[in-house]
Design a protein around this motif. Structure first.
Motif, PDB file in Angstrom:
ATOM      1  N   VAL A  45       0.633  -1.013  -0.460  1.00  0.00           N
ATOM      2  CA  VAL A  45       0.245   0.308  -0.279  1.00  0.00           C
ATOM      3  C   VAL A  45       0.949   1.079   0.289  1.00  0.00           C
ATOM      4  O   VAL A  45       1.330   0.886   0.684  1.00  0.00           O
ATOM      5  N   TYR A  46       0.667   1.824  -0.448  1.00  0.00           N
ATOM      6  CA  TYR A  46       1.767   3.053  -1.381  1.00  0.00           C
ATOM      7  C   TYR A  46       0.917   4.418  -1.187  1.00  0.00           C
ATOM      8  O   TYR A  46      -0.351   4.892  -1.769  1.00  0.00           O
ATOM      9  N   THR A  47       1.083   5.666  -1.328  1.00  0.00           N
ATOM     10  CA  THR A  47       0.696   6.900  -1.332  1.00  0.00           C
ATOM     11  C   THR A  47       1.982   8.520  -1.202  1.00  0.00           C
ATOM     12  O   THR A  47       3.425   7.395  -0.573  1.00  0.00           O
ATOM     13  N   MET A  48       1.289   9.135  -1.313  1.00  0.00           N
ATOM     14  CA  MET A  48       2.613  10.557  -1.812  1.00  0.00           C
ATOM     15  C   MET A  48       1.621  11.537  -0.431  1.00  0.00           C
ATOM     16  O   MET A  48       0.441  11.401  -0.087  1.00  0.00           O
ATOM     17  N   LEU A  49       2.921  11.964  -0.305  1.00  0.00           N
ATOM     18  CA  LEU A  49       2.298  12.846   1.059  1.00  0.00           C
ATOM     19  C   LEU A  49       3.305  14.420   1.395  1.00  0.00           C
ATOM     20  O   LEU A  49       5.078  13.776   1.257  1.00  0.00           O
ATOM     21  N   GLY A  50       2.510  15.343   0.314  1.00  0.00           N
ATOM     22  CA  GLY A  50       3.373  16.654   0.307  1.00  0.00           C
ATOM     23  C   GLY A  50       4.309  15.690  -1.015  1.00  0.00           C
ATOM     24  O   GLY A  50       4.271  14.704  -1.790  1.00  0.00           O
ATOM     25  N   ASP A  51       5.813  15.660  -0.660  1.00  0.00           N
ATOM     26  CA  ASP A  51       6.892  15.245  -1.554  1.00  0.00           C
ATOM     27  C   ASP A  51       7.432  14.028  -1.249  1.00  0.00           C
ATOM     28  O   ASP A  51       8.080  13.658  -2.271  1.00  0.00           O
ATOM     29  N   VAL A  52       7.071  13.475  -0.245  1.00  0.00           N
ATOM     30  CA  VAL A  52       7.355  12.114   0.326  1.00  0.00           C
ATOM     31  C   VAL A  52       6.625  10.820  -0.629  1.00  0.00           C
ATOM     32  O   VAL A  52       5.442  10.756  -0.787  1.00  0.00           O
ATOM     33  N   SER A  53       7.301   9.601  -1.263  1.00  0.00           N
ATOM     34  CA  SER A  53       6.043   8.605  -1.342  1.00  0.00           C
ATOM     35  C   SER A  53       6.246   7.875  -0.281  1.00  0.00           C
ATOM     36  O   SER A  53       7.854   7.708   0.629  1.00  0.00           O
ATOM     37  N   ILE A  54       5.458   7.206   0.706  1.00  0.00           N
ATOM     38  CA  ILE A  54       5.033   6.088   1.930  1.00  0.00           C
ATOM     39  C   ILE A  54       4.878   4.950   0.962  1.00  0.00           C
ATOM     40  O   ILE A  54       3.635   4.418   0.306  1.00  0.00           O
ATOM     41  N   PHE A  55       5.629   3.927   1.534  1.00  0.00           N
ATOM     42  CA  PHE A  55       5.679   2.542   1.135  1.00  0.00           C
ATOM     43  C   PHE A  55       5.278   1.433   2.342  1.00  0.00           C
ATOM     44  O   PHE A  55       5.879   1.956   3.399  1.00  0.00           O
ATOM     45  N   GLU A  88      10.487  17.378   0.953  1.00  0.00           N
ATOM     46  CA  GLU A  88      11.424  16.737   0.427  1.00  0.00           C
ATOM     47  C   GLU A  88      12.622  18.078   1.689  1.00  0.00           C
ATOM     48  O   GLU A  88      12.862  16.749   2.873  1.00  0.00           O
ATOM     49  N   ARG A  89      12.419  18.610   1.838  1.00  0.00           N
ATOM     50  CA  ARG A  89      13.368  19.745   3.014  1.00  0.00           C
ATOM     51  C   ARG A  89      12.722  19.488   4.298  1.00  0.00           C
ATOM     52  O   ARG A  89      13.685  19.213   5.310  1.00  0.00           O
ATOM     53  N   VAL A  90      11.309  19.528   4.652  1.00  0.00           N
ATOM     54  CA  VAL A  90      11.183  19.604   6.148  1.00  0.00           C
ATOM     55  C   VAL A  90      11.033  18.368   6.458  1.00  0.00           C
ATOM     56  O   VAL A  90      11.690  18.112   7.518  1.00  0.00           O
TER      57      VAL A  90
END
Length: 131
Positions: A45-55, A88-90
């Motif tokens: 299960v994966y998604t985008m959160l802002g500039d970050v990909s989460i798997f 990504e920076r934050v």
């Protein structure tokens, strides 16, 4: 990417598979829109959160429904720590606190805590680590 319980010889395969999966499917996806895949009897299960990909990857009792519950609390915790969907920076600036939070949510590959308020209390109790 932590690979709890994955033999060292399989980690490169999984890393390249997840990078390719994200590159093919996460373009244009709305924030927190969940995508599901299955590979070698393992759920992803994966998604985008802002500039970050989460798997999130699991098998057996950690099917797509359990992973969706876990990814929901992870994205809520990351937004809470970063104050919004992170750039990504934050994300990198808050990385230590995010890791503490993830450690409370998932421990040794098992889903441990899903209550956002409890997780916030637990990470406040952590002593500063020494370098």
């Amino acid at each position: 990417m932590p690979f709890n319980g994955v033999p060292a010889e399989e980690r490169l395969h999984w890393r390249s598979f997840l990078v390719k999966l994200g590159a093919e499917n996460l373009k244009g996806v709305k924030n927190e829109e969940l995508l599901v895949a299955c590979h070698k009897s393992v759920y992803i299960v994966y998604t985008m959160l802002g500039d970050v990909s989460i798997f999130l990857v699991g098998k057996d009792e950690y099917d797509e429904l359990a992973l969706a519950e876990a990814i929901f609390i992870i994205t809520a915790a990351v937004k809470d720590i970063c104050g919004k969907p992170p750039t990504e920076r934050v994300f990198l600036d808050k990385y230590g606190r995010i890791c503490l939070c993830l450690d409370e949510i998932v421990w040794n590959g098992l889903l441990e805590n899903t209550d956002k308020d409890r997780i916030k209390r637990l990470i406040r109790l952590k002593p500063p680590s020494e370098f």
